[in-house]
Design a protein around this motif. Sequence first.
Motif, PDB file in Angstrom:
ATOM      1  N   MET A 139       0.825  -1.211   0.000  1.00  0.00           N
ATOM      2  CA  MET A 139       0.000   0.000   0.000  1.00  0.00           C
ATOM      3  C   MET A 139       0.858   1.260   0.000  1.00  0.00           C
ATOM      4  SD  MET A 139      -3.215  -0.688  -0.117  1.00  0.00           S
ATOM      5  CE  MET A 139      -3.915   0.798   0.532  1.00  0.00           C
ATOM      6  N   LEU A 140       1.870   1.288   0.779  1.00  0.00           N
ATOM      7  CA  LEU A 140       2.753   2.443   0.854  1.00  0.00           C
ATOM      8  C   LEU A 140       3.468   2.672  -0.457  1.00  0.00           C
ATOM      9  CD1 LEU A 140       3.977   4.715   2.533  1.00  0.00           C
ATOM     10  CD2 LEU A 140       5.714   3.057   3.335  1.00  0.00           C
ATOM     11  N   VAL A 141       3.898   1.556  -1.103  1.00  0.00           N
ATOM     12  CA  VAL A 141       4.616   1.682  -2.382  1.00  0.00           C
ATOM     13  C   VAL A 141       3.681   2.203  -3.455  1.00  0.00           C
ATOM     14  CG1 VAL A 141       5.822   0.408  -4.177  1.00  0.00           C
ATOM     15  CG2 VAL A 141       6.247  -0.125  -1.788  1.00  0.00           C
ATOM     16  N   ALA A 142       2.436   1.682  -3.468  1.00  0.00           N
ATOM     17  CA  ALA A 142       1.468   2.156  -4.467  1.00  0.00           C
ATOM     18  C   ALA A 142       1.165   3.637  -4.281  1.00  0.00           C
ATOM     19  CB  ALA A 142       0.178   1.339  -4.347  1.00  0.00           C
ATOM     20  N   ALA A 164      14.744  -2.130  -0.120  1.00  0.00           N
ATOM     21  CA  ALA A 164      15.295  -3.302  -0.837  1.00  0.00           C
ATOM     22  C   ALA A 164      16.578  -3.831  -0.181  1.00  0.00           C
ATOM     23  CB  ALA A 164      15.573  -2.920  -2.295  1.00  0.00           C
ATOM     24  N   ASP A 165      17.201  -3.035   0.632  1.00  0.00           N
ATOM     25  CA  ASP A 165      18.473  -3.449   1.285  1.00  0.00           C
ATOM     26  C   ASP A 165      18.132  -4.279   2.521  1.00  0.00           C
ATOM     27  OD1 ASP A 165      21.030  -3.761   2.165  1.00  0.00           O
ATOM     28  OD2 ASP A 165      21.453  -1.587   2.342  1.00  0.00           O
ATOM     29  N   ILE A 166      18.644  -5.519   2.574  1.00  0.00           N
ATOM     30  CA  ILE A 166      18.335  -6.408   3.692  1.00  0.00           C
ATOM     31  C   ILE A 166      19.165  -6.089   4.922  1.00  0.00           C
ATOM     32  CG2 ILE A 166      17.542  -8.273   2.169  1.00  0.00           C
ATOM     33  CD1 ILE A 166      20.292  -9.583   2.465  1.00  0.00           C
ATOM     34  N   ASN A 167      20.237  -5.367   4.670  1.00  0.00           N
ATOM     35  CA  ASN A 167      21.126  -5.035   5.780  1.00  0.00           C
ATOM     36  C   ASN A 167      20.619  -3.827   6.583  1.00  0.00           C
ATOM     37  OD1 ASN A 167      22.961  -7.116   5.102  1.00  0.00           O
ATOM     38  ND2 ASN A 167      23.849  -5.805   3.512  1.00  0.00           N
ATOM     39  N   VAL A 179      14.323   1.928   7.607  1.00  0.00           N
ATOM     40  CA  VAL A 179      13.371   1.900   6.487  1.00  0.00           C
ATOM     41  C   VAL A 179      12.139   2.735   6.826  1.00  0.00           C
ATOM     42  CG1 VAL A 179      11.864   0.369   5.149  1.00  0.00           C
ATOM     43  CG2 VAL A 179      14.185  -0.344   5.691  1.00  0.00           C
ATOM     44  N   GLU A 180      11.671   2.617   8.065  1.00  0.00           N
ATOM     45  CA  GLU A 180      10.495   3.423   8.462  1.00  0.00           C
ATOM     46  C   GLU A 180      10.797   4.909   8.417  1.00  0.00           C
ATOM     47  OE1 GLU A 180       6.640   4.172   9.533  1.00  0.00           O
ATOM     48  OE2 GLU A 180       7.576   2.295   8.871  1.00  0.00           O
ATOM     49  N   LYS A 181      11.983   5.233   8.823  1.00  0.00           N
ATOM     50  CA  LYS A 181      12.374   6.659   8.800  1.00  0.00           C
ATOM     51  C   LYS A 181      12.422   7.162   7.362  1.00  0.00           C
ATOM     52  CE  LYS A 181      16.000   9.784  10.380  1.00  0.00           C
ATOM     53  NZ  LYS A 181      17.299   9.902  11.081  1.00  0.00           N
ATOM     54  N   ASP A 205      10.843  13.244  -5.181  1.00  0.00           N
ATOM     55  CA  ASP A 205      11.313  12.152  -6.030  1.00  0.00           C
ATOM     56  C   ASP A 205      12.577  11.528  -5.440  1.00  0.00           C
ATOM     57  OD1 ASP A 205      11.126  10.570  -8.432  1.00  0.00           O
ATOM     58  OD2 ASP A 205      12.840  11.715  -9.192  1.00  0.00           O
ATOM     59  N   ARG A 206      13.480  12.331  -4.960  1.00  0.00           N
ATOM     60  CA  ARG A 206      14.697  11.799  -4.342  1.00  0.00           C
ATOM     61  C   ARG A 206      14.365  11.005  -3.051  1.00  0.00           C
ATOM     62  NH1 ARG A 206      17.052  16.808  -5.958  1.00  0.00           N
ATOM     63  NH2 ARG A 206      16.630  17.682  -3.880  1.00  0.00           N
ATOM     64  N   ALA A 207      13.439  11.538  -2.254  1.00  0.00           N
ATOM     65  CA  ALA A 207      13.035  10.842  -1.020  1.00  0.00           C
ATOM     66  C   ALA A 207      12.400   9.493  -1.354  1.00  0.00           C
ATOM     67  CB  ALA A 207      12.082  11.721  -0.218  1.00  0.00           C
ATOM     68  N   GLN A 208      11.621   9.420  -2.445  1.00  0.00           N
ATOM     69  CA  GLN A 208      11.000   8.164  -2.851  1.00  0.00           C
ATOM     70  C   GLN A 208      12.039   7.144  -3.303  1.00  0.00           C
ATOM     71  OE1 GLN A 208       7.879   7.245  -2.565  1.00  0.00           O
ATOM     72  NE2 GLN A 208       8.233   5.242  -3.495  1.00  0.00           N
ATOM     73  N   GLN A 209      13.022   7.607  -4.041  1.00  0.00           N
ATOM     74  CA  GLN A 209      14.093   6.716  -4.494  1.00  0.00           C
ATOM     75  C   GLN A 209      14.925   6.199  -3.294  1.00  0.00           C
ATOM     76  OE1 GLN A 209      16.390   8.809  -7.422  1.00  0.00           O
ATOM     77  NE2 GLN A 209      14.697   8.829  -8.949  1.00  0.00           N
ATOM     78  N   TYR A 210      15.169   7.044  -2.364  1.00  0.00           N
ATOM     79  CA  TYR A 210      15.940   6.658  -1.167  1.00  0.00           C
ATOM     80  C   TYR A 210      15.164   5.628  -0.349  1.00  0.00           C
ATOM     81  CZ  TYR A 210      18.492   7.032   3.217  1.00  0.00           C
ATOM     82  OH  TYR A 210      19.216   6.724   4.355  1.00  0.00           O
ATOM     83  N   PHE A 211      13.851   5.827  -0.239  1.00  0.00           N
ATOM     84  CA  PHE A 211      13.020   4.866   0.506  1.00  0.00           C
ATOM     85  C   PHE A 211      13.026   3.495  -0.165  1.00  0.00           C
ATOM     86  CE2 PHE A 211       8.771   2.877   0.632  1.00  0.00           C
ATOM     87  CZ  PHE A 211       8.782   2.436   1.931  1.00  0.00           C
ATOM     88  N   GLU A 212      12.897   3.506  -1.500  1.00  0.00           N
ATOM     89  CA  GLU A 212      12.902   2.244  -2.231  1.00  0.00           C
ATOM     90  C   GLU A 212      14.242   1.535  -2.079  1.00  0.00           C
ATOM     91  OE1 GLU A 212      11.876   3.283  -6.224  1.00  0.00           O
ATOM     92  OE2 GLU A 212       9.725   3.577  -5.765  1.00  0.00           O
ATOM     93  N   LYS A 213      15.294   2.271  -2.087  1.00  0.00           N
ATOM     94  CA  LYS A 213      16.635   1.692  -1.914  1.00  0.00           C
ATOM     95  C   LYS A 213      16.785   1.091  -0.522  1.00  0.00           C
ATOM     96  CE  LYS A 213      21.521   2.932  -2.106  1.00  0.00           C
ATOM     97  NZ  LYS A 213      22.507   4.020  -2.287  1.00  0.00           N
ATOM     98  N   MET A 214      16.330   1.808   0.498  1.00  0.00           N
ATOM     99  CA  MET A 214      16.419   1.315   1.870  1.00  0.00           C
ATOM    100  C   MET A 214      15.524   0.090   2.063  1.00  0.00           C
ATOM    101  SD  MET A 214      18.600   3.157   3.564  1.00  0.00           S
ATOM    102  CE  MET A 214      18.162   2.940   5.270  1.00  0.00           C
TER     103      MET A 214
END
Length: 578
Positions: free
Chosen positions: A1-4, A182-185, A191-193, A171-180
């Motif tokens: 839901m958040l991603v959509a 996807a990172d398992i580490n 990720v919530e932040k 747009d940059r904040a969205q890309q950063y969230f998606e990157k975080m």
Amino acid sequence: MLVAAVQFLSSDIKRIPTLDKEIPVYLFPQDQFDNLEKHTQWGIDVLEKYIKFVKERTEIELSYAKQLRNLSKKYQPKKNSKEEEEYRYTSTRAFLATLNEMNDYAGQHEVISENMTSLITGELTRYVQELKQERKSHFHDGRKAQQHIETCWKQLEASKRRFERDCKEADRAQQYFEKMDADINVTKADVEKARQQAQLRHQMAEDSKAEYSSTLQKFNSEQHDHYYTHIPNIFQKIQEMEERRIVRIGESMKTFAEVDRQVIPIIGKCLDEITKAAESIDHKNDSQLVIEAFKSGFEPPGDIDFEDFTQPMKRTVSESSLSNSRGDGKSEPKFGGKSKGKLWPFIKKNKGAGPEDFSNLPPEQRRKKLQQKVDELNKDIQKEMDQRDALTKMKDVYIKNPQMGDAASVDHRLAELGQNIEKLRLEVQKFEGWLAEVEGRLPMRTEQARRQSGLYEAQNTSAVNSCAQDRESSPDGSYTEEQSQETEMKVPATDFDDEFDDEEPLPTIGTCKALYTFEGQNEGTISVAEGEMLYVIEEDKGDGWTRIRRNEDEEGYVPTSYVEVYLDKNAKGAMTYI
């Protein structure tokens, strides 16, 4: 839901048109305002130039009128001068009428100047001031509208740049969230932040979008009003102002012509009067005036008899000849006249001042001169009498109201006026006598006439006749003998005494007191001193003189106004001589 949700917001942001593509850079009509400002200023300059033109025209009209008036005044006849006599001829009267009409003609040019000054120069000057104020107001409104739309444009640019910046940050904040995500580490907290930061940036982008949309709508509304309402209204007012200026200058040009047209009928009347004066010139009348002015009254000389020198006979001259013949050809030495054997048309006139009785003039000219002199003296007498009457009234006022002045202060002037009047009357009677002589009306001179003139008839009848013959025998129109011997010869005092001795002494009819001192310089008069008491032997007969007696050997005439008379039949024996 958040991603959509993040993807929807991102796609929505991408659909927002960029200002660089959708919103053009508007060119405001600043250059048109500059052009209009230059043009309207040029129109005002044209109006001021026309005002200056009309003003110079009025100055020319005034100068021309002044020159015409000076010209007319320069050639006007001077009062009491020889030129005034010349204006009895029709040609000179026509010239005088021309001068008067030129004076009126000059007045019309002054009217042109006055009307142009009031109707054109004054009105346009006030209109120019109003026009400048109106022009200033219109361009002030235009600049104000330009500044307002420029301010709206700047606000729109700022809102656009803020919205664009917020979209990039989201747009940059969205890309950063998606990157975080996807990172398992990465820890769940990181990720919530990142997710919260992306949501915050997207919210800011939405707010900027709403603000930008609102600002854009407002700008479009302001821009529409600016280009479709405010600027057209200002341009319309400027256009109307310029059209009124053009109409006004056209009306002023019509007035310029109308002012001239209004005086054309009056100028035409002036010219008609000049033409009428020219047509009134009568050459026959002028010629007749010359004849009347210079005719001598002499008869043309008759034929000269033939003088036969072959016979020892005395030279004779035809009686009809106008050569001067005095008895046996010898002139009377007592009159000092020379024989005038010249024909009258060729005798030159004497130069310098002529005799008092104008005996150097031909009869007709002499009559006119004597009549003119009598008229002048009568005018002088009337003037003196008017002064005397005025002083007499003043004296009466002083007597009734002593606080207004001293009644005795005018007595001396009244006495002077009385003396002047008597002298002028004597002069009138003297010239009337000469006039009567010229006109052939030689009245008998009574004793009363003799005492008024101060001159007695010459006792030597032959001398008088000789003088008359001299005057009749001089037809030349330029008598060269001295004044009439009849008026020049004064009878000695002894003759005067003898004349009174022959008469029976008149009885006294009263007494009189001398109010003023009188110097009896003319023959037949007697000198008296102020306050002196004398006998009255003859009342005033209406000529202004009273006959008095000082003693048995001294009597004569004094002005009635100089004595106070007390008529008393018993006064003769009751008076002692002073």
